[in-house]
Design an enzyme around this catalytic site. Structure first.
Site, short mmCIF file in Angstrom:
data_model
loop_
_atom_site.label_atom_id
_atom_site.label_comp_id
_atom_site.label_asym_id
_atom_site.label_seq_id
_atom_site.Cartn_x
_atom_site.Cartn_y
_atom_site.Cartn_z
N LYS A 13 2.05 67.92 108.65
CA LYS A 13 3.01 68.97 109.01
C LYS A 13 3.93 69.35 107.85
O LYS A 13 4.12 70.52 107.56
CB LYS A 13 3.92 68.53 110.17
CG LYS A 13 3.21 68.02 111.38
CD LYS A 13 4.21 67.57 112.43
CE LYS A 13 5.10 66.41 112.01
NZ LYS A 13 4.42 65.12 111.92
N ARG A 34 5.84 52.73 100.62
CA ARG A 34 7.10 52.76 101.39
C ARG A 34 6.99 51.78 102.56
O ARG A 34 5.93 51.65 103.16
CB ARG A 34 7.33 54.17 101.96
CG ARG A 34 7.96 55.11 100.99
CD ARG A 34 8.27 56.46 101.58
NE ARG A 34 7.92 56.63 103.00
CZ ARG A 34 7.95 57.80 103.64
NH1 ARG A 34 8.28 58.89 103.00
NH2 ARG A 34 7.63 57.88 104.91
N ARG A 93 5.06 53.51 114.52
CA ARG A 93 5.36 54.95 114.49
C ARG A 93 4.39 55.73 115.38
O ARG A 93 4.78 56.67 116.07
CB ARG A 93 5.29 55.49 113.06
CG ARG A 93 6.50 55.07 112.21
CD ARG A 93 6.20 55.22 110.72
NE ARG A 93 6.15 56.61 110.29
CZ ARG A 93 5.62 57.00 109.13
NH1 ARG A 93 5.09 56.13 108.30
NH2 ARG A 93 5.62 58.28 108.81
N ARG A 139 -1.12 55.78 101.50
CA ARG A 139 -0.12 56.58 100.79
C ARG A 139 0.67 55.70 99.82
O ARG A 139 1.08 54.60 100.16
CB ARG A 139 0.82 57.20 101.83
CG ARG A 139 1.61 58.34 101.32
CD ARG A 139 1.77 59.37 102.39
NE ARG A 139 2.81 58.98 103.33
CZ ARG A 139 3.28 59.79 104.27
NH1 ARG A 139 2.79 61.01 104.40
NH2 ARG A 139 4.21 59.38 105.08
N ARG A 189 11.39 65.63 118.78
CA ARG A 189 10.44 64.52 118.94
C ARG A 189 10.39 64.01 120.36
O ARG A 189 9.57 63.15 120.67
CB ARG A 189 10.82 63.36 118.05
CG ARG A 189 10.59 63.66 116.59
CD ARG A 189 10.86 62.44 115.76
NE ARG A 189 11.01 62.86 114.37
CZ ARG A 189 10.57 62.17 113.34
NH1 ARG A 189 9.96 61.03 113.53
NH2 ARG A 189 10.73 62.61 112.13
#
Ligand SMILES: [Zn+2]
Length: 223
Positions: A19, A170, A181, A137, A99
């Site tokens: 997104k 991260r 998440r 990532r 959210r």
């Protein structure tokens, strides 16, 4: 991109669905064609307001300092202030908010009947693909550039192509954190699909394809 003028848009989807990257691209293409579309990332906006010490930033910080979530009213006040800025006067994309169902309802209420959301675009990606995207990532510790071990590798493993900095993962990109998440997304955000479907603003994009193909389809959807 003049066709997206007037879009008041939410990009919705799981973490890793792309997104933020796509919102940034759409905003850049709008700017290039003289039809600005503001990319409003609520996470970035919150951090910026806190570090600038604005009144809303100070309010947000007082909750964060106590380890509490920033209340929906504070975020909505920030969004309201942000969409009054000149660069958002013709069109904007909200990324990272709402959210939860109460947030979606509060946002609708704050927009009112005269300027409601025009499109909610759902980025559909299978969960296995999301896991791979997120766990791979890597972020440059020096310049913040984002890489991916398989999808966007650096020339030298572990070193940033742009500045030579050390690549790090991260803490919220580690597998346990990612599963949390995704679970939170399924519990809280997925119900928004039905909510927006019932309002007839939901459009779905198959985001399990190359970013360029997804981008082209987004431009069509936002017409
Ligand atoms: Zn770097």
């Amino acid at each position: 991109m003049a066709q997206a003028a007037g879009s008041r848009c939410v990009f919705l989807g799981a973490p890793g669905a792309g997104k933020g990257t796509q919102a940034k691209k759409v905003a850049e293409s709008g700017e290039a064609s003289g039809a600005p579309i503001a990319h409003i990332s609520t996470g970035d906006m919150l951090r910026a307001q806190v570090s600038a010490g604005t009144e809303l930033g100070q309010q947000a910080k007082s909750f964060m300092d106590q380890g509490q979530l920033v209340p929906d009213e504070v975020i909505i006040a920030m969004v309201q202030e942000r969409i009054q800025q000149p660069d958002a006067s013709s069109a904007w994309i909200l990324d990272g908010f709402p959210r939860t169902l109460p947030q979606a309802e509060a946002l609708d209420e704050s927009l009112g009947d005269s300027t409601p959301l025009s499109d909610v675009i759902y980025f559909a990606v299978p969960e296995a693909e999301l896991l791979g995207r997120l766990t791979g990532r890597r972020t440059c510790a020096d310049c913040g550039a984002i890489w991916h071990v398989t999808n966007k590798p650096t020339k030298v493993a572990g070193k940033c192509d742009l500045c030579g900095g050390e690549l790090t993962q991260r803490s919220d990109d580690r597998e346990e954190a990612i599963q949390e998440r995704l679970d939170a997304y399924r519990a809280q955000t997925a119900p928004l699909l039905d909510y927006y479907r019932s309002k007839d603003v939901l459009r779905e994009v198959d985001a399990n394809r190359s970013p360029d193909v997804v981008f082209e389809e987004l431009l069509k959807l936002m017409q």
